[in-house]
Design a protein around this motif. Structure first.
Motif, PDB file in Angstrom:
ATOM      1  N   ALA A 167       0.837  -1.208   0.000  1.00  0.00           N
ATOM      2  CA  ALA A 167       0.000   0.000   0.000  1.00  0.00           C
ATOM      3  C   ALA A 167       0.868   1.253   0.000  1.00  0.00           C
ATOM      4  N   ARG A 168       1.869   1.277   0.839  1.00  0.00           N
ATOM      5  CA  ARG A 168       2.780   2.425   0.916  1.00  0.00           C
ATOM      6  C   ARG A 168       3.505   2.634  -0.415  1.00  0.00           C
ATOM      7  N   ALA A 169       4.043   1.576  -0.984  1.00  0.00           N
ATOM      8  CA  ALA A 169       4.820   1.679  -2.225  1.00  0.00           C
ATOM      9  C   ALA A 169       3.951   2.098  -3.415  1.00  0.00           C
ATOM     10  N   LEU A 170       2.684   1.702  -3.407  1.00  0.00           N
ATOM     11  CA  LEU A 170       1.804   1.950  -4.549  1.00  0.00           C
ATOM     12  C   LEU A 170       0.896   3.164  -4.368  1.00  0.00           C
ATOM     13  N   GLY A 171       1.016   3.842  -3.236  1.00  0.00           N
ATOM     14  CA  GLY A 171       0.157   4.996  -2.990  1.00  0.00           C
ATOM     15  C   GLY A 171      -1.284   4.595  -2.763  1.00  0.00           C
ATOM     16  N   ALA A 172      -1.477   3.414  -2.224  1.00  0.00           N
ATOM     17  CA  ALA A 172      -2.822   2.891  -1.981  1.00  0.00           C
ATOM     18  C   ALA A 172      -3.139   2.973  -0.495  1.00  0.00           C
ATOM     19  N   SER A 173      -4.386   2.699  -0.172  1.00  0.00           N
ATOM     20  CA  SER A 173      -4.830   2.706   1.211  1.00  0.00           C
ATOM     21  C   SER A 173      -4.842   1.274   1.738  1.00  0.00           C
ATOM     22  N   VAL A 174      -4.294   1.101   2.943  1.00  0.00           N
ATOM     23  CA  VAL A 174      -4.299  -0.236   3.534  1.00  0.00           C
ATOM     24  C   VAL A 174      -5.695  -0.577   4.074  1.00  0.00           C
ATOM     25  N   SER A 175      -6.487   0.457   4.386  1.00  0.00           N
ATOM     26  CA  SER A 175      -7.868   0.165   4.792  1.00  0.00           C
ATOM     27  C   SER A 175      -8.654  -0.108   3.519  1.00  0.00           C
ATOM     28  N   GLY A 176      -9.425  -1.116   3.531  1.00  0.00           N
ATOM     29  CA  GLY A 176     -10.162  -1.508   2.338  1.00  0.00           C
ATOM     30  C   GLY A 176      -9.454  -2.587   1.534  1.00  0.00           C
ATOM     31  N   VAL A 177      -8.336  -3.082   2.019  1.00  0.00           N
ATOM     32  CA  VAL A 177      -7.622  -4.162   1.336  1.00  0.00           C
ATOM     33  C   VAL A 177      -8.478  -5.427   1.388  1.00  0.00           C
ATOM     34  N   VAL A 178      -8.540  -6.128   0.267  1.00  0.00           N
ATOM     35  CA  VAL A 178      -9.293  -7.381   0.208  1.00  0.00           C
ATOM     36  C   VAL A 178      -8.344  -8.479  -0.267  1.00  0.00           C
ATOM     37  N   SER A 179      -8.235  -9.526   0.523  1.00  0.00           N
ATOM     38  CA  SER A 179      -7.402 -10.667   0.162  1.00  0.00           C
ATOM     39  C   SER A 179      -8.242 -11.738  -0.517  1.00  0.00           C
ATOM     40  N   ASN A 180      -7.725 -12.278  -1.611  1.00  0.00           N
ATOM     41  CA  ASN A 180      -8.332 -13.399  -2.337  1.00  0.00           C
ATOM     42  C   ASN A 180      -9.765 -13.132  -2.804  1.00  0.00           C
ATOM     43  N   GLY A 181     -10.044 -11.885  -3.122  1.00  0.00           N
ATOM     44  CA  GLY A 181     -11.376 -11.521  -3.599  1.00  0.00           C
ATOM     45  C   GLY A 181     -11.551 -11.707  -5.097  1.00  0.00           C
ATOM     46  N   ASP A 182     -10.454 -11.953  -5.820  1.00  0.00           N
ATOM     47  CA  ASP A 182     -10.554 -12.104  -7.274  1.00  0.00           C
ATOM     48  C   ASP A 182      -9.598 -13.179  -7.776  1.00  0.00           C
ATOM     49  N   LEU A 183      -9.803 -14.395  -7.316  1.00  0.00           N
ATOM     50  CA  LEU A 183      -8.957 -15.495  -7.762  1.00  0.00           C
ATOM     51  C   LEU A 183      -9.245 -15.892  -9.217  1.00  0.00           C
ATOM     52  N   SER A 184     -10.340 -15.382  -9.761  1.00  0.00           N
ATOM     53  CA  SER A 184     -10.673 -15.695 -11.155  1.00  0.00           C
ATOM     54  C   SER A 184      -9.974 -14.761 -12.138  1.00  0.00           C
ATOM     55  N   PHE A 185      -9.245 -13.747 -11.625  1.00  0.00           N
ATOM     56  CA  PHE A 185      -8.500 -12.808 -12.472  1.00  0.00           C
ATOM     57  C   PHE A 185      -9.466 -12.082 -13.410  1.00  0.00           C
ATOM     58  N   SER A 186     -10.599 -11.622 -12.856  1.00  0.00           N
ATOM     59  CA  SER A 186     -11.633 -10.975 -13.669  1.00  0.00           C
ATOM     60  C   SER A 186     -11.162  -9.661 -14.275  1.00  0.00           C
ATOM     61  N   THR A 187     -10.173  -9.026 -13.679  1.00  0.00           N
ATOM     62  CA  THR A 187      -9.697  -7.760 -14.241  1.00  0.00           C
ATOM     63  C   THR A 187      -9.052  -7.969 -15.607  1.00  0.00           C
ATOM     64  N   ARG A 188      -8.558  -9.141 -15.850  1.00  0.00           N
ATOM     65  CA  ARG A 188      -7.967  -9.421 -17.162  1.00  0.00           C
ATOM     66  C   ARG A 188      -9.020  -9.341 -18.269  1.00  0.00           C
ATOM     67  N   ARG A 189     -10.203  -9.859 -17.985  1.00  0.00           N
ATOM     68  CA  ARG A 189     -11.309  -9.762 -18.938  1.00  0.00           C
ATOM     69  C   ARG A 189     -11.672  -8.294 -19.155  1.00  0.00           C
ATOM     70  N   ARG A 190     -11.747  -7.522 -18.073  1.00  0.00           N
ATOM     71  CA  ARG A 190     -12.084  -6.103 -18.209  1.00  0.00           C
ATOM     72  C   ARG A 190     -11.007  -5.352 -18.986  1.00  0.00           C
ATOM     73  N   ALA A 191      -9.748  -5.725 -18.811  1.00  0.00           N
ATOM     74  CA  ALA A 191      -8.669  -5.075 -19.566  1.00  0.00           C
ATOM     75  C   ALA A 191      -8.798  -5.368 -21.058  1.00  0.00           C
ATOM     76  N   ARG A 192      -9.271  -6.558 -21.388  1.00  0.00           N
ATOM     77  CA  ARG A 192      -9.475  -6.902 -22.803  1.00  0.00           C
ATOM     78  C   ARG A 192     -10.522  -5.998 -23.453  1.00  0.00           C
ATOM     79  N   GLU A 193     -11.457  -5.504 -22.654  1.00  0.00           N
ATOM     80  CA  GLU A 193     -12.540  -4.664 -23.156  1.00  0.00           C
ATOM     81  C   GLU A 193     -12.137  -3.197 -23.309  1.00  0.00           C
ATOM     82  N   ALA A 194     -11.025  -2.777 -22.723  1.00  0.00           N
ATOM     83  CA  ALA A 194     -10.646  -1.363 -22.695  1.00  0.00           C
ATOM     84  C   ALA A 194     -10.536  -0.716 -24.073  1.00  0.00           C
ATOM     85  N   PRO A 195      -9.881  -1.347 -25.055  1.00  0.00           N
ATOM     86  CA  PRO A 195      -9.807  -0.673 -26.362  1.00  0.00           C
ATOM     87  C   PRO A 195     -11.181  -0.395 -26.972  1.00  0.00           C
ATOM     88  N   GLN A 196     -12.096  -1.357 -26.860  1.00  0.00           N
ATOM     89  CA  GLN A 196     -13.437  -1.141 -27.417  1.00  0.00           C
ATOM     90  C   GLN A 196     -14.182  -0.074 -26.628  1.00  0.00           C
TER      91      GLN A 196
END
Length: 193
Positions: A111-140
């Motif tokens: 959190a410190r290194a990335l400028g993120a907040s440690v409050s609100g951290v979620v562990s293992n909330g996206d084991l399906s790597f759903s952000t990869r699918r959303r990244a595929r949609e970005a150009p469109q």
């Protein structure tokens, strides 16, 4: 880490004025220094609803394209961190690792290194790597926004409307036609005399 092809396209084609590429790559390097088992990182821009994804390429997979170097089934842990500015979440970072305990004990340092907040951290909330699918949609998504913005400008000029009214008109046309605003924009733009 390197961008997946769709992130490359989105950054190259559409983000020229405010290219976050260097920031993303730097963040990827920081994450890998702290958690070498991290195999992917995604950043989702909340306001723009766009996701950009970086993947680590294993040296043994150097002949495999980046998008194939990380398979969803190799994700054993994930960590999501919010980036907060002026009290509101502006972006979300999702980190993915190939080992179940990769992020244990690293939440605050990441959190410190990335400028993120440690409050609100979620562990293992996206084991399906759903952000990869959303990244595929970005150009469109970006191409659709560009079509809408250009058509709104044309409607405003053609009908002597302010941009807000032109945008509302386009939305109404899309609803009546039962299509997305981007589809309506393309039809209107390319059917102009």
């Amino acid at each position: 880490m390197e961008p997946v092809p769709e992130t490359d396209v989105a950054l190259d084609e559409y983000m020229r004025d405010d290219d976050p590429r260097d920031d993303l790559l730097q963040m990827g390097r920081l994450v890998r220094r702290i958690v070498p088992q991290c195999v992917a990182m995604s950043m989702t821009m909340v306001e723009d609803e766009l996701t950009f994804t970086l993947v680590a390429r294993d040296r043994s997979a150097s002949r495999v394209p980046a998008q194939r170097a990380i398979a969803e089934d190799c994700i054993e842990s994930s960590l999501s961190l919010p980036i907060v500015e002026s009290g509101r979440v502006v972006a979300g970072l999702s980190l993915y690792a190939a080992t179940a305990d990769a992020f244990d004990g690293h939440h605050e340092e990441l959190a410190r290194a990335l400028g993120a907040s440690v409050s609100g951290v979620v562990s293992n909330g996206d084991l399906s790597f759903s952000t990869r699918r959303r990244a595929r949609e970005a150009p469109q998504q970006l191409a659709d926004r560009k079509d809408v913005d250009v058509t709104v400008g044309l409607l405003a000029a053609d009908r002597n409307l302010d941009l807000r009214t032109a945008r509302q008109l386009l939305a109404e046309i899309a609803i009546r036609a039962g299509v997305t605003a981007a589809a309506a924009a393309r039809v209107l733009r390319f059917s102009r005399p």
